[in-house]
Design a protein around this motif. Structure first.
Motif, PDB file in Angstrom:
ATOM      1  N   GLN A 144       0.763  -1.376   0.234  1.00 59.94           N
ATOM      2  CA  GLN A 144       0.031   0.104   0.227  1.00 59.94           C
ATOM      3  C   GLN A 144       0.306   1.696   0.172  1.00 59.94           C
ATOM      4  N   GLU A 145       0.237   2.288  -0.452  1.00 62.32           N
ATOM      5  CA  GLU A 145       0.954   3.874  -0.547  1.00 62.32           C
ATOM      6  C   GLU A 145       0.677   4.303   0.690  1.00 62.32           C
ATOM      7  N   LEU A 146       1.265   4.282   1.410  1.00 60.89           N
ATOM      8  CA  LEU A 146       1.194   4.078   2.765  1.00 60.89           C
ATOM      9  C   LEU A 146       2.496   6.254   3.336  1.00 60.89           C
ATOM     10  N   VAL A 147       1.570   7.103   4.349  1.00 63.88           N
ATOM     11  CA  VAL A 147       2.175   8.163   4.405  1.00 63.88           C
ATOM     12  C   VAL A 147       3.280   8.637   5.369  1.00 63.88           C
ATOM     13  N   LYS A 148       4.662   8.590   5.879  1.00 64.76           N
ATOM     14  CA  LYS A 148       5.697   8.687   6.712  1.00 64.76           C
ATOM     15  C   LYS A 148       6.613   9.988   6.261  1.00 64.76           C
ATOM     16  N   PRO A 149       6.904   9.847   6.990  1.00 63.52           N
ATOM     17  CA  PRO A 149       8.445  10.884   7.205  1.00 63.52           C
ATOM     18  C   PRO A 149       9.032  10.878   5.808  1.00 63.52           C
ATOM     19  N   ASP A 150       9.787  11.122   4.990  1.00 60.36           N
ATOM     20  CA  ASP A 150      11.077  11.651   4.535  1.00 60.36           C
ATOM     21  C   ASP A 150      12.311  10.210   4.205  1.00 60.36           C
ATOM     22  N   ASN A 151      13.081  10.174   4.954  1.00 59.84           N
ATOM     23  CA  ASN A 151      13.682   9.908   6.053  1.00 59.84           C
ATOM     24  C   ASN A 151      13.236   8.310   6.733  1.00 59.84           C
ATOM     25  N   LEU A 152      12.526   7.907   6.438  1.00 64.86           N
ATOM     26  CA  LEU A 152      12.394   6.591   7.185  1.00 64.86           C
ATOM     27  C   LEU A 152      11.321   5.656   6.191  1.00 64.86           C
ATOM     28  N   GLU A 153      12.497   4.517   5.657  1.00 65.97           N
ATOM     29  CA  GLU A 153      12.754   3.555   5.017  1.00 65.97           C
ATOM     30  C   GLU A 153      11.187   2.856   5.054  1.00 65.97           C
ATOM     31  N   LEU A 154      10.791   2.526   3.928  1.00 60.42           N
ATOM     32  CA  LEU A 154       9.598   1.737   4.188  1.00 60.42           C
ATOM     33  C   LEU A 154      10.048   0.547   3.429  1.00 60.42           C
ATOM     34  N   ILE A 155      10.479  -0.825   4.395  1.00 58.58           N
ATOM     35  CA  ILE A 155      10.140  -2.434   3.147  1.00 58.58           C
ATOM     36  C   ILE A 155       9.256  -3.313   3.678  1.00 58.58           C
ATOM     37  N   TRP A 156       9.280  -3.573   2.220  1.00 57.35           N
ATOM     38  CA  TRP A 156       8.318  -4.752   2.187  1.00 57.35           C
ATOM     39  C   TRP A 156       8.735  -5.872   1.986  1.00 57.35           C
ATOM     40  N   VAL A 157       7.840  -7.010   2.359  1.00 62.91           N
ATOM     41  CA  VAL A 157       9.241  -7.934   2.442  1.00 62.91           C
ATOM     42  C   VAL A 157       7.670  -8.781   1.828  1.00 62.91           C
ATOM     43  N   VAL A 158       7.814  -9.950   0.661  1.00 62.48           N
ATOM     44  CA  VAL A 158       6.070 -10.311   0.298  1.00 62.48           C
ATOM     45  C   VAL A 158       6.510 -11.990   0.864  1.00 62.48           C
ATOM     46  N   ASN A 159       6.004 -12.801   1.306  1.00 57.39           N
ATOM     47  CA  ASN A 159       5.938 -14.000   1.917  1.00 57.39           C
ATOM     48  C   ASN A 159       4.080 -14.563   2.319  1.00 57.39           C
ATOM     49  N   ALA A 160       3.927 -15.364   1.013  1.00 58.21           N
ATOM     50  CA  ALA A 160       2.884 -16.245   0.552  1.00 58.21           C
ATOM     51  C   ALA A 160       2.154 -16.859   1.644  1.00 58.21           C
ATOM     52  N   GLU A 161       2.940 -17.602   2.413  1.00 52.98           N
ATOM     53  CA  GLU A 161       2.825 -18.429   3.509  1.00 52.98           C
ATOM     54  C   GLU A 161       3.031 -18.177   4.774  1.00 52.98           C
ATOM     55  N   PRO A 162       2.700 -18.265   6.120  1.00 55.86           N
ATOM     56  CA  PRO A 162       3.172 -18.156   7.322  1.00 55.86           C
ATOM     57  C   PRO A 162       4.121 -18.683   7.407  1.00 55.86           C
TER      58      PRO A 162
END
Length: 247
Positions: A152-170
């Motif tokens: 998703q597109e999230l509102v955040k501070p510019d200097n906070l890095e957003l890292i997404w981890v894709v994992n289909a199976e718990p």
């Protein structure tokens, strides 16, 4: 202080945000007694049951709070439980009992840098945390999702890095988030950590932050939002036992 009686809210709108997340907007006359500014607070959704069985209660985060309405985001798996089944089937005009709201759980901003981590069940709470941070906040948010389309597109501070981890199976071992967190460059100064995820993943993250990174209790919030293979009631018992033995 006595807890307020559950209030009946009306389904105003439904929306599929991503393949595995559905938003339900609740409102109506019952919102007249709902306290102001409750984004990130938790609520209890109360589902009726047949016969003499006590109603089912499920805990969710207030994702957004506008005048007279709130948004609640549901993770939708291939195998759905009572709450997600309701979220899939409910339509505008339906009604549901809602308890709470309970206290907000926000990251300690009195730190040199910040680290937030969680799976999709924590995405609503992480989203609010990020949105409330000051513009000069720095650090990381590591979020595990089921599919790349769930990002998703999230509102955040510019200097906070957003890292997404894709994992289909718990992952029963609870290593996925921990492995990615361990790859981060640990920044200088005092960090504050906020993490919420599956029970075993929570325990792994907690041990890492407390024992290896020695994050003090004042700057550490780690919680489990669910337990693989367990109902919410069973998860609650596991959390209580874990709290008694945690160091």
């Amino acid at each position: 202080m006595a807890r307020p009686e559950p209030r009946e809210l009306e389904v105003l709108k439904t929306d599929n945000l991503t393949p595995h997340m559905r938003r339900i907007t609740l409102g109506g006359a019952g919102m007249a007694s709902f306290p102001a500014d409750q984004a990130s607070a938790y609520i209890k959704l109360i589902f009726p049951t047949e016969g003499d069985a006590r109603p089912l209660m499920r805990t969710y985060t207030v994702r957004q709070h506008r005048e007279n309405e709130i948004d609640v985001d549901f993770v939708i798996h291939d195998t759905v439980g009572p709450a997600s089944q309701w979220a899939v089937e409910t339509q505008p005009g339906d009604r549901i009992l809602v308890g709470g709201p309970g206290p907000k759980k926000l990251i300690n901003e009195e730190a040199d840098w910040l680290l937030l981590a969680g799976d999709m069940t924590a995405l609503p709470a992480i989203s609010v945390n990020l949105q409330l941070l000051p513009d000069n906040a720095r650090g990381y948010a590591v979020i595990e999702v089921l599919d790349r389309a769930d990002i998703q597109e999230l509102v955040k501070p510019d200097n906070l890095e957003l890292i997404w981890v894709v994992n289909a199976e718990p992952d029963p071992s609870g290593q996925v988030l921990l492995d990615r967190v361990k790859q981060l460059d640990w920044l200088d100064g005092q960090p504050a950590v906020w993490a919420a995820t599956e029970f075993q993943s929570m325990r792994n993250l907690r041990a890492y932050f407390k024992q290896e990174r020695q994050v003090p209790k004042s700057h550490l919030y780690v919680s489990s939002y669910w337990k693989m293979g367990s109902s919410e009631d069973q998860h609650k018992v596991a959390k209580q036992k874990d709290a008694e033995t945690a160091q």
